[in-house]
Each structure stands twice: as structure tokens, then as C-alpha cells.
Design an enzyme around this catalytic site. Structure first.
Site, PDB file in Angstrom:
ATOM      1  N   LYS A   1      17.413 -40.421  -7.785  1.00 20.26           N
ATOM      2  CA  LYS A   1      16.025 -40.643  -7.180  1.00 20.26           C
ATOM      3  C   LYS A   1      15.789 -41.718  -6.249  1.00 20.26           C
ATOM      4  CE  LYS A   1      11.639 -39.756  -6.758  1.00 20.26           C
ATOM      5  NZ  LYS A   1      11.785 -40.248  -5.444  1.00 20.26           N
TER       6      LYS A   1
ATOM      7  N   SER B   1       8.816 -36.639  -3.817  1.00 17.95           N
ATOM      8  CA  SER B   1       8.243 -37.669  -4.575  1.00 17.95           C
ATOM      9  C   SER B   1       6.880 -37.956  -4.384  1.00 17.95           C
ATOM     10  CB  SER B   1       8.930 -39.022  -3.758  1.00 17.95           C
ATOM     11  OG  SER B   1       8.919 -40.338  -4.570  1.00 17.95           O
TER      12      SER B   1
ATOM     13  N   SER C   1       9.446 -45.656  -6.693  1.00 16.32           N
ATOM     14  CA  SER C   1       9.309 -44.116  -6.910  1.00 16.32           C
ATOM     15  C   SER C   1      10.447 -43.786  -7.886  1.00 16.32           C
ATOM     16  CB  SER C   1       9.348 -43.262  -5.866  1.00 16.32           C
ATOM     17  OG  SER C   1       7.964 -43.050  -5.337  1.00 16.32           O
TER      18      SER C   1
ATOM     19  N   LYS D   1       9.515 -42.356 -11.227  1.00 21.41           N
ATOM     20  CA  LYS D   1       9.276 -41.125 -11.731  1.00 21.41           C
ATOM     21  C   LYS D   1      10.615 -40.549 -12.494  1.00 21.41           C
ATOM     22  CE  LYS D   1       6.585 -40.558  -7.757  1.00 21.41           C
ATOM     23  NZ  LYS D   1       6.693 -40.658  -6.159  1.00 21.41           N
TER      24      LYS D   1
END
Length: 428
Positions: free
Chosen positions: A197, A95, A35, A38
Site C-alpha cells: 500500500k 485508496s 493512507s 488502510k
């Protein structure tokens, strides 16, 4: 018992102003990003805003394709609308894989077209090990990156879009009466941490792109493939300590020579024979409760394990909402043929999208931390949504630790849905 972690995993620390390397190991080794992908989704979306293709208030249509994404996701029903601003916040905090697809389809018309833009941006930034096929980082053998590439991307986000830096530093968000905390365990624990992140899948392990600022010096660290969320947090904290203490800078990160080879599959080392529930709990250990120092241990000062063992921070959540911004009467962005302007084929009007597909909670997205209590809260929040439809809100503080001084930012508020919740699979 967790299988022993054998693979030598990559990491890097870079100086943000100069882009030069402070410390690294195998930073150009190809890896599954999970993730942290992203961050590129945010980059392409913000680039589209600067190009005038849409605004932060443009409503994006949640499609059936987006709604089918695996958790973690918000769980909004097809036909729902979410502004780009709110979708990006949900993407960073929760997320949310469905929001990643919603953003991709709203910006570029399709996931495939958005992936092309992701790869074009990666090439322009000098991300030589990266290739993207989706906007959320769900496993795909052709979806790869590296620690160096992710550091380059993080730096580009901070330098090119400084007005949106707060997207990466949200401690918690509130949708209806549900408060959703960040997965990022470095926020609120490491002094000066201000983004960015986390990522986790079984093939990738526990990944993190993190930024921190001390005495005017700003650093980004990237760790890939760590065996747990706690180890990921401790690893990043140690790298920050070394980086802030170091007075030496190496070559530019973009000039590091590329490494050959396919990314390792960490599934056996990270997940092994663990159940899906155990895998999910592994990702959320930074959120469930304070992480205690093992009994009998004697941690030393400035040790990352101490940082990772600190109690969970308390945040003042920012408000997010579902639906168009109050007073908005512009085009709605959704799936459309390539090179077609936003609003041409998505829906004839925001009203039609809302009436043909009312919001409903998605059972597949119920909280993985609160069990039955979450279901009750979801139902209660749905009643609140129906009761208070049409209300408007004001400003709320950004998601900072309550104990720290932090600026406030305006947050638009409109009818919210309780359809947001966590998922059951460990794809963060």
C-alpha cells in the site's frame, strides 16, 4: 521548482518469516502514516471476519459521513451498499477514503469504535509508536505510526491472513466500464513485488509499505517521507535489492527501541507553494505515463531509478460491483450503537436502502487524470448500469501484469455503478 528535501527520512527492510531486521534507519521515529493506515483498516476488518462478526459478502451501508470524505474516494451516494469484499478491494486499489469509513462503520458501528479496535490491534502486535484516530489516514496530529510499526503490521497481514494476500497485489479494478489502476508503482515494475500500500499527504510525504518474494525469500520494506512517487518507488526498489542480496539478519523488528518526539510536518518540503492540482499530479505520476530516465543520465544496473523509469505495467483488471452479492439475504452492516450486533439498526432490508437512496455520480469524485473524458465515461457508465441492472457475471483474472503468469480468482459480479472516480485533492 520543488523545495530541496532536507529531512532525514525513515526506512526499514525486514525478513517476513522471522520478523528480523535486514536494514533500517530511524525506523521507530514517529511519522504521519497517511493512507498506509488502510493496512490496519484491512487487518481489523479481516480479524472481524475470522471472529464471525461478518462475512466478506456482508453488505456495508455508505453513510452521509462516509460520502463527505475528501478524495480520493469512490463517490457512492448515501444509502448505497457495498460488500466487504468489494469495499476492501476499492480501499486497496483506489485508496478510497469513503470506503474506509464505510468499512469502519460496518465492522464496529462507528469510526470512533473502529479506531479503538485499531489501537487494540496495534498494541497486541507490538506497534509501540502507533496511534490511530481514523480508518483512512487523513491528517490528524494524533494519528501517527512508524516505519517499524508498519513493517510489523504488513508482516502480520501476510502471516495471519494468507488467504487474503491478493488484496495487496491488485493492479487494476473495473467498475462498470471504468478501469481504475493502482497507485502502487512498485507493482509490475520490481521483479517479485506482490504488495502492499502507498500513502501520501503533504504532512507525511510519500510513504510505501511494499512486499516482494524472490527464490522463496520474502521481504517487506517501508519508506516514509520521500519527496515524490518516483523517488518512493526507486527507494523501495533499492532496499529490496539490498535485502535480497544480504545474508545477515539483525534483531527482531518488534524489539527495536522506541524513539521519542513528535512527527515532522513535511508540508513545506513536499508541497511548498504548489497548487492542489500540482499536489494531486505528484501522487499520480506513477500512473499517468511511463516515467522516463532523465536525458543524458547513465543509470547503473540494479539501480532503483531504472525500476522507477520502467513503463507503466498493463494489468488485467478484476471486477468489482455495487450492491449485495447475488442471492445474499443476510444482515446489512451500518452505523449502530457500541456492542450492537450487525444488522440491528442499519436498515430494515437491503431493498429499502437501495430504493431510498439510488446511486448517483459524485461530481467531487470525478477523475483527476482524465478531465472531461472522465465525465463522459461516468455518464456513459451510469447509462450502462441502468440498462443492464440485474445481470450477473462470472470470473475474472486477478489484477496482475498482463505479461506475467498469474492465477485467477472468482469475482462476483452484479449491477455496477459508474459513480466511482478519482478526487481532486492529494490525500492518498
Amino acid at each position: 521548482m520543488r523545495q530541496q528535501h532536507h529531512t532525514v527520512t525513515p526506512y526499514i527492510a525486514i525478513d517476513v518469516p522471522s520478523g528480523r531486521v535486514i536494514e533500517q534507519r530511524d525506523a521507530t521515529r514517529t511519522w504521519y502514516p497517511a493512507s498506509i493506515t488502510k493496512l490496519m483498516t484491512v487487518y481489523v476488518a479481516l480479524q472481524a471476519v475470522t471472529q464471525g462478526r461478518l462475512t466478506m459478502d456482508t453488505p456495508l451501508v455508505v453513510t452521509a459521513r462516509a460520502a463527505r470524505m475528501k478524495p480520493s474516494k469512490m463517490g457512492f451516494a448515501p444509502g448505497s451498499e457495498v460488500t466487504l469484499d468489494n469495499a476492501l478491494k476499492m480501499l486497496m486499489v483506489k485508496s478510497a477514503n469513503d470506503m474506509a469509513v464505510t468499512i469502519a462503520e460496518g465492522v464496529s458501528g462507528s469510526v470512533e469504535a473502529f479506531a479503538e479496535e485499531m489501537n487494540e490491534a496495534a498494541t497486541a502486535l507490538g506497534m509501540r509508536e502507533s496511534h490511530f484516530v481514523n480508518p483512512n489516514g487523513l491528517p490528524d496530529p494524533d494519528h501517527v505510526s512508524s516505519a517499524r510499526d508498519m513493517a510489523v503490521l504488513g508482516r502480520a497481514l501476510l502471516l495471519r491472513f494468507p488467504q487474503h494476500a491478493d488484496l495487496f497485489n491488485i493492479g487494476a479494478m473495473k467498475l462498470g466500464d471504468q478501469v481504475i489502476p493502482t497507485h502502487n508503482g512498485i507493482l509490475g515494475r520490481y521483479p517479485g513485488a506482490d504488495g502492499m500500500k502507498t500513502g501520501y499527504t503533504c504532512p507525511a510525504g510519500f510513504n510505501l509499505v511494499a512486499s516482494a518474494t524472490r527464490e522463496g525469500k520474502k521481504v517487506i520494506v517501508v519508506v516514509l517521507g520521500d519527496p515524490s512517487a518516483r523517488k518512493r518507488t526507486a527507494h523501495a526498489a533499492n532496499l529490496f535489492d539490498h535485502a535480497f542480496a544480504s545474508g545477515q539478519l539483525g534483531d527482531s523488528a518488534v524489539e527495536l527501541p522506541s524513539s521519542a518526539g513528535a512527527p515532522p510536518d513535511m508540508r513545506g518540503e513536499i508541497c511548498g507553494q504548489h497548487s492542489k492540482k500540482a499536489q494531486t499530479e505528484a501522487e499520480t505520476e506513477d500512473l499517468n505515463a511511463p516515467i522516463q530516465t532523465p536525458e543524458g543520465s547513465k543509470p547503473q544496473p540494479n539501480n532503483g531509478d531504472i525500476i522507477a523509469a520502467l513503463p507503466r505495467p498493463t494489468y488485467e483488471p478484476i471486477d468489482v460491483f455495487v450492491g449485495p452479492a447475488p442471492g445474499y439475504n443476510g444482515p446489512v452492516a451500518g452505523p449502530r450503537p457500541a456492542n450492537t450486533p450487525i444488522g440491528v439498526v442499519a436498515y430494515t432490508s437491503p431493498e429499502k436502502a437501495a430504493t431510498t437512496a439510488p446511486l448517483r455520480p459524485d461530481p467531487a469524485a470525478l477523475s483527476m487524470r482524465r478531465g472531461k473524458a472522465s465525465k463522459q465515461k461516468t455518464a456513459a457508465a451510469a447509462k450502462v448500469h441502468l440498462k443492464h441492472a440485474g445481470q450477473k457475471g462470472g470470473k475474472t483474472p486477478h489484477g496482475k501484469p498482463a505479461s506475467a503468469a498469474a492465477p485467477t480468482m472468482p469475482v462476483k459480479k452484479t449491477p455496477s455503478s459508474a459513480a466511482a472516480s478519482d478526487g481532486k485533492a492529494a490525500e492518498k
